[in-house]
Design a protein around this motif. Structure first.
Motif, PDB file in Angstrom:
ATOM      1  N   PHE A 249      -3.933  86.368 -49.773  1.00 21.27           N
ATOM      2  CA  PHE A 249      -4.066  86.540 -51.216  1.00 21.27           C
ATOM      3  C   PHE A 249      -3.308  85.508 -52.045  1.00 21.27           C
ATOM      4  CE2 PHE A 249      -1.793  88.465 -54.862  1.00 21.27           C
ATOM      5  CZ  PHE A 249      -2.856  88.676 -55.728  1.00 21.27           C
ATOM      6  N   TYR A 250      -2.070  85.250 -51.709  1.00 26.07           N
ATOM      7  CA  TYR A 250      -1.191  84.482 -52.590  1.00 26.07           C
ATOM      8  C   TYR A 250      -1.644  83.054 -52.887  1.00 26.07           C
ATOM      9  CZ  TYR A 250       2.259  88.217 -52.794  1.00 26.07           C
ATOM     10  OH  TYR A 250       2.885  89.406 -53.046  1.00 26.07           O
ATOM     11  N   PRO A 251      -2.136  82.292 -51.916  1.00 25.08           N
ATOM     12  CA  PRO A 251      -2.566  80.932 -52.266  1.00 25.08           C
ATOM     13  C   PRO A 251      -3.676  80.895 -53.320  1.00 25.08           C
ATOM     14  CG  PRO A 251      -2.297  81.137 -49.898  1.00 25.08           C
ATOM     15  CD  PRO A 251      -2.219  82.518 -50.455  1.00 25.08           C
ATOM     16  N   THR A 252      -4.594  81.832 -53.252  1.00 30.97           N
ATOM     17  CA  THR A 252      -5.675  81.869 -54.238  1.00 30.97           C
ATOM     18  C   THR A 252      -5.151  82.238 -55.612  1.00 30.97           C
ATOM     19  OG1 THR A 252      -7.324  82.435 -52.554  1.00 30.97           O
ATOM     20  CG2 THR A 252      -7.870  82.949 -54.839  1.00 30.97           C
ATOM     21  N   ARG A 253      -4.240  83.194 -55.671  1.00 29.21           N
ATOM     22  CA  ARG A 253      -3.677  83.551 -56.974  1.00 29.21           C
ATOM     23  C   ARG A 253      -2.947  82.355 -57.592  1.00 29.21           C
ATOM     24  NH1 ARG A 253       0.714  88.307 -58.046  1.00 29.21           N
ATOM     25  NH2 ARG A 253       2.061  86.783 -57.017  1.00 29.21           N
ATOM     26  N   GLU A 254      -2.202  81.630 -56.766  1.00 27.11           N
ATOM     27  CA  GLU A 254      -1.498  80.459 -57.281  1.00 27.11           C
ATOM     28  C   GLU A 254      -2.478  79.417 -57.792  1.00 27.11           C
ATOM     29  OE1 GLU A 254       1.828  77.125 -55.853  1.00 27.11           O
ATOM     30  OE2 GLU A 254       1.184  78.712 -54.460  1.00 27.11           O
ATOM     31  N   ASN A 255      -3.572  79.229 -57.075  1.00 27.62           N
ATOM     32  CA  ASN A 255      -4.586  78.266 -57.492  1.00 27.62           C
ATOM     33  C   ASN A 255      -5.198  78.641 -58.845  1.00 27.62           C
ATOM     34  OD1 ASN A 255      -7.996  77.665 -56.676  1.00 27.62           O
ATOM     35  ND2 ASN A 255      -6.557  76.100 -57.338  1.00 27.62           N
ATOM     36  N   LEU A 256      -5.560  79.907 -59.020  1.00 25.58           N
ATOM     37  CA  LEU A 256      -6.163  80.332 -60.279  1.00 25.58           C
ATOM     38  C   LEU A 256      -5.164  80.267 -61.424  1.00 25.58           C
ATOM     39  CD1 LEU A 256      -8.456  83.350 -59.281  1.00 25.58           C
ATOM     40  CD2 LEU A 256      -8.931  80.900 -59.215  1.00 25.58           C
ATOM     41  N   GLU A 257      -3.942  80.637 -61.165  1.00 27.53           N
ATOM     42  CA  GLU A 257      -2.913  80.552 -62.203  1.00 27.53           C
ATOM     43  C   GLU A 257      -2.748  79.105 -62.671  1.00 27.53           C
ATOM     44  OE1 GLU A 257      -1.215  82.795 -63.823  1.00 27.53           O
ATOM     45  OE2 GLU A 257      -1.778  84.598 -62.731  1.00 27.53           O
ATOM     46  N   ASN A 258      -2.787  78.169 -61.732  1.00 28.56           N
ATOM     47  CA  ASN A 258      -2.691  76.756 -62.101  1.00 28.56           C
ATOM     48  C   ASN A 258      -3.871  76.322 -62.961  1.00 28.56           C
ATOM     49  OD1 ASN A 258      -0.255  76.255 -60.776  1.00 28.56           O
ATOM     50  ND2 ASN A 258      -1.257  75.695 -58.850  1.00 28.56           N
ATOM     51  N   GLN A 259      -5.058  76.733 -62.573  1.00 32.51           N
ATOM     52  CA  GLN A 259      -6.246  76.323 -63.319  1.00 32.51           C
ATOM     53  C   GLN A 259      -6.274  76.929 -64.714  1.00 32.51           C
ATOM     54  OE1 GLN A 259     -10.248  77.418 -61.834  1.00 32.51           O
ATOM     55  NE2 GLN A 259     -10.852  75.325 -62.315  1.00 32.51           N
ATOM     56  N   MET A 260      -5.818  78.145 -64.847  1.00 31.97           N
ATOM     57  CA  MET A 260      -5.870  78.825 -66.140  1.00 31.97           C
ATOM     58  C   MET A 260      -4.958  78.169 -67.177  1.00 31.97           C
ATOM     59  SD  MET A 260      -6.069  82.722 -64.647  1.00 31.97           S
ATOM     60  CE  MET A 260      -5.718  83.549 -66.179  1.00 31.97           C
ATOM     61  N   LYS A 261      -4.064  77.310 -66.749  1.00 31.23           N
ATOM     62  CA  LYS A 261      -3.187  76.585 -67.670  1.00 31.23           C
ATOM     63  C   LYS A 261      -3.840  75.302 -68.190  1.00 31.23           C
ATOM     64  CE  LYS A 261       0.920  78.202 -65.177  1.00 31.23           C
ATOM     65  NZ  LYS A 261       2.031  77.776 -64.273  1.00 31.23           N
ATOM     66  N   THR A 262      -5.016  74.987 -67.671  1.00 33.18           N
ATOM     67  CA  THR A 262      -5.688  73.740 -68.033  1.00 33.18           C
ATOM     68  C   THR A 262      -6.864  74.023 -68.961  1.00 33.18           C
ATOM     69  OG1 THR A 262      -7.209  73.771 -66.129  1.00 33.18           O
ATOM     70  CG2 THR A 262      -5.017  72.822 -65.777  1.00 33.18           C
ATOM     71  N   LYS A 263      -7.802  73.099 -69.029  1.00 33.47           N
ATOM     72  CA  LYS A 263      -8.953  73.208 -69.935  1.00 33.47           C
ATOM     73  C   LYS A 263      -9.951  74.269 -69.459  1.00 33.47           C
ATOM     74  CE  LYS A 263     -11.674  69.672 -67.546  1.00 33.47           C
ATOM     75  NZ  LYS A 263     -12.366  68.379 -67.650  1.00 33.47           N
ATOM     76  N   ILE A 264     -10.935  74.528 -70.276  1.00 33.78           N
ATOM     77  CA  ILE A 264     -12.007  75.466 -69.938  1.00 33.78           C
ATOM     78  C   ILE A 264     -13.155  74.767 -69.202  1.00 33.78           C
ATOM     79  CG2 ILE A 264     -13.798  76.979 -70.897  1.00 33.78           C
ATOM     80  CD1 ILE A 264     -11.024  78.177 -70.982  1.00 33.78           C
ATOM     81  N   GLY A 265     -13.480  73.539 -69.576  1.00 32.13           N
ATOM     82  CA  GLY A 265     -14.724  72.908 -69.154  1.00 32.13           C
ATOM     83  C   GLY A 265     -14.746  72.302 -67.772  1.00 32.13           C
ATOM     84  N   TRP A 266     -14.476  73.110 -66.756  1.00 28.98           N
ATOM     85  CA  TRP A 266     -14.537  72.602 -65.382  1.00 28.98           C
ATOM     86  C   TRP A 266     -15.931  72.735 -64.769  1.00 28.98           C
ATOM     87  CZ3 TRP A 266     -10.907  69.520 -63.892  1.00 28.98           C
ATOM     88  CH2 TRP A 266      -9.597  69.677 -64.333  1.00 28.98           C
ATOM     89  N   TRP A 267     -16.670  73.756 -65.172  1.00 31.67           N
ATOM     90  CA  TRP A 267     -17.939  74.045 -64.503  1.00 31.67           C
ATOM     91  C   TRP A 267     -19.070  73.274 -65.167  1.00 31.67           C
ATOM     92  CZ3 TRP A 267     -17.088  80.073 -64.417  1.00 31.67           C
ATOM     93  CH2 TRP A 267     -16.013  80.357 -63.563  1.00 31.67           C
ATOM     94  N   THR A 268     -19.178  72.013 -64.827  1.00 31.79           N
ATOM     95  CA  THR A 268     -20.173  71.137 -65.444  1.00 31.79           C
ATOM     96  C   THR A 268     -21.506  71.153 -64.698  1.00 31.79           C
ATOM     97  OG1 THR A 268     -19.381  69.239 -64.158  1.00 31.79           O
ATOM     98  CG2 THR A 268     -18.389  69.599 -66.333  1.00 31.79           C
ATOM     99  N   TRP A 269     -21.598  71.872 -63.634  1.00 36.26           N
ATOM    100  CA  TRP A 269     -22.839  71.996 -62.862  1.00 36.26           C
ATOM    101  C   TRP A 269     -22.973  73.465 -62.484  1.00 36.26           C
ATOM    102  CZ3 TRP A 269     -18.147  71.232 -61.040  1.00 36.26           C
ATOM    103  CH2 TRP A 269     -17.787  71.640 -59.766  1.00 36.26           C
ATOM    104  N   ILE A 270     -24.206  73.966 -62.444  1.00 33.78           N
ATOM    105  CA  ILE A 270     -24.397  75.408 -62.350  1.00 33.78           C
ATOM    106  C   ILE A 270     -24.020  75.968 -60.989  1.00 33.78           C
ATOM    107  CG2 ILE A 270     -26.100  75.483 -64.191  1.00 33.78           C
ATOM    108  CD1 ILE A 270     -28.303  75.667 -62.077  1.00 33.78           C
ATOM    109  N   ASP A 271     -24.015  75.159 -59.944  1.00 33.38           N
ATOM    110  CA  ASP A 271     -23.556  75.625 -58.638  1.00 33.38           C
ATOM    111  C   ASP A 271     -22.155  76.211 -58.737  1.00 33.38           C
ATOM    112  OD1 ASP A 271     -25.265  73.344 -58.745  1.00 33.38           O
ATOM    113  OD2 ASP A 271     -25.020  72.964 -56.616  1.00 33.38           O
ATOM    114  N   ALA A 272     -21.341  75.611 -59.629  1.00 37.09           N
ATOM    115  CA  ALA A 272     -19.942  76.007 -59.762  1.00 37.09           C
ATOM    116  C   ALA A 272     -19.797  77.473 -60.152  1.00 37.09           C
ATOM    117  CB  ALA A 272     -19.253  75.122 -60.799  1.00 37.09           C
ATOM    118  N   ILE A 273     -20.793  78.019 -60.834  1.00 38.47           N
ATOM    119  CA  ILE A 273     -20.713  79.412 -61.266  1.00 38.47           C
ATOM    120  C   ILE A 273     -20.660  80.329 -60.049  1.00 38.47           C
ATOM    121  CG2 ILE A 273     -21.910  81.237 -62.539  1.00 38.47           C
ATOM    122  CD1 ILE A 273     -23.037  79.009 -64.353  1.00 38.47           C
ATOM    123  N   GLN A 274     -21.413  80.003 -59.015  1.00 37.57           N
ATOM    124  CA  GLN A 274     -21.343  80.780 -57.780  1.00 37.57           C
ATOM    125  C   GLN A 274     -20.109  80.442 -56.969  1.00 37.57           C
ATOM    126  OE1 GLN A 274     -21.414  82.335 -53.946  1.00 37.57           O
ATOM    127  NE2 GLN A 274     -21.502  80.128 -54.206  1.00 37.57           N
TER     128      GLN A 274
END
Length: 391
Positions: free
Chosen positions: A146-171
């Motif tokens: 569990f912990y590595p994924t939580r750390e990864n998401l916490e890091n991303q949530m501190k950055t911009k919103i526009g990461w999913w520039t291609w629809i595959d990313a939604i899945q």
């Protein structure tokens, strides 16, 4: 000839309750004498095909930690392999084979339950493997998963919103946020995911979602004025399949009463309505959904993902049975007849890419550059269809 139970009862008003109890027991006994239903036989057909396809892959890749080499070496927690584990764990839900869990855990332990390229990655493709990690956490409660994924998401949530520039990313990534919300109960995860989803839907390239057609353009390169050679919009089958699968995987983590569930369900329903209009007569969907002239012919990965999404909606009672059950049946029958080889190899599978032209021409015997993600799509579709026909 089947056994038939005939029951004659002379009702005495004072004994009516006793008789009704006996009648219930006899009725249940009668049901037990009926032959195995056609649906149960169909389920066995589906399970046999899913096992065969999976066994083919596991025999070909006995070491799940081995790098994938297509032009260059790539670690086995890349997105293509991650999608396979989504399908494998789905298969485990109906086929409790410990080998599936051992194979998954050997792979995940090797990668230290961490996204490809580490906890600081913001790439959805890198994060896809975390879906399997968190699913295993929900099965075991082992915090290592569990912990590595939580750390990864916490890091991303501190950055911009526009990461999913291609629809595959939604899945690839949105279900990870939904799982994290399900596990922790912390609303910030699913709210952040929805901000990124809405940005892709409404803002990226002017909006990758076309509400008029109920389908998605793959990325900003394919929004109008881009057209296929026959003048139709370019709606990539597997790309749209990724989004439909994401809807299912996210809604599975939410309460149907949740406002986000309702928002996603609205787009899900619109997509299903659109897809129903474009299924081929043979049961598949074209690689380019609206453009059979440009890229016609069967394609398995998109078809499998559409089967996954539509079967789920039928099972939930969201889709009209008279309209969508024949669509699901045709999709499964088409893949079983024209894609699944006797040894489990899956034909008519488009290789990696970003549009309908990738990996062309397709065929029954052509081996795609990566075989893992297509199998994952197939297993997701097969398992959801298996559950549907069991009802």
């Amino acid at each position: 000839m089947h056994d038939i139970i005939k029951i004659s009862i002379f009702v005495d008003e004072n004994k009516s309750q006793t008789i009704m109890k006996k009648l219930t027991i006899l009725f249940l006994a009668a049901i037990s004498l009926l032959p195995v239903s056609a649906q149960t036989e169909k389920q066995q057909e589906v399970l046999d095909a899913a096992r065969r396809a999976n066994n083919y892959f596991m025999k070909k890749w006995p070491d799940p930690t081995k790098v994938t080499f297509v032009k260059k070496a790539r670690p086995s927690n890349l997105w293509t392999r991650a999608v396979y584990y989504e399908g494998l764990l789905a298969l485990y839900s109906i086929d409790k084979n410990q080998q599936y869990i051992d194979y998954t855990d050997t792979w995940a332990n090797f990668h230290k339950w961490t996204a490809r390229n580490g906890v600081k990655t913001n790439d959805a493709d890198d994060q896809c493997c975390s879906q399997a990690y968190l699913e295993r956490f929900m099965m075991t409660g082992d915090s290592t998963m569990f912990y590595p994924t939580r750390e990864n998401l916490e890091n991303q949530m501190k950055t911009k919103i526009g990461w999913w520039t291609w629809i595959d990313a939604i899945q690839m990534a949105m279900p990870v946020y939904a799982q994290m919300y399900k596990i922790t109960g912390e609303r910030k995860y699913i709210e952040h995911a929805m901000k990124m989803y809405r940005w892709s839907r409404n803002e990226c390239g002017g909006g990758l979602w076309n509400p008029e057609d109920g389908l998605w353009w793959r990325d900003a390169d394919y929004v109008p004025p881009y057209k296929e050679k026959d003048g139709n919009d370019c709606y990539w089958s597997r790309g749209n399949g990724w989004v439909l699968a994401a809807y299912v995987r996210v809604m599975n983590m939410l309460s149907p009463k949740d406002k986000i569930y309702k928002e996603i369900k609205k787009d899900y329903m619109a997509m299903c309505e659109a897809l129903a209009k474009h299924q081929r007569e043979d049961g598949f969907w074209n690689v380019s959904i609206e453009s059979p002239v440009t890229y016609g012919g069967p394609e398995t990965s998109g078809t499998a993902l559409f089967l996954y999404g539509i079967s789920w909606g039928l099972d939930k009672g969201y889709l009209k049975k008279k309209v969508y059950r024949p669509i699901a049946d045709k999709a499964w029958d088409a893949m079983l007849k024209d894609a699944v080889h006797k040894d489990g190899f899956l034909g008519w599978m488009q290789g990696t890419g970003k549009d309908p032209s990738a990996g062309q021409p397709l065929s029954y015997d052509k081996v795609p550059d990566f075989e893992d993600y297509g199998l994952g799509c197939f297993l997701l579709g097969a398992v959801e269809y298996y559950k549907l026909i069991g009802k």
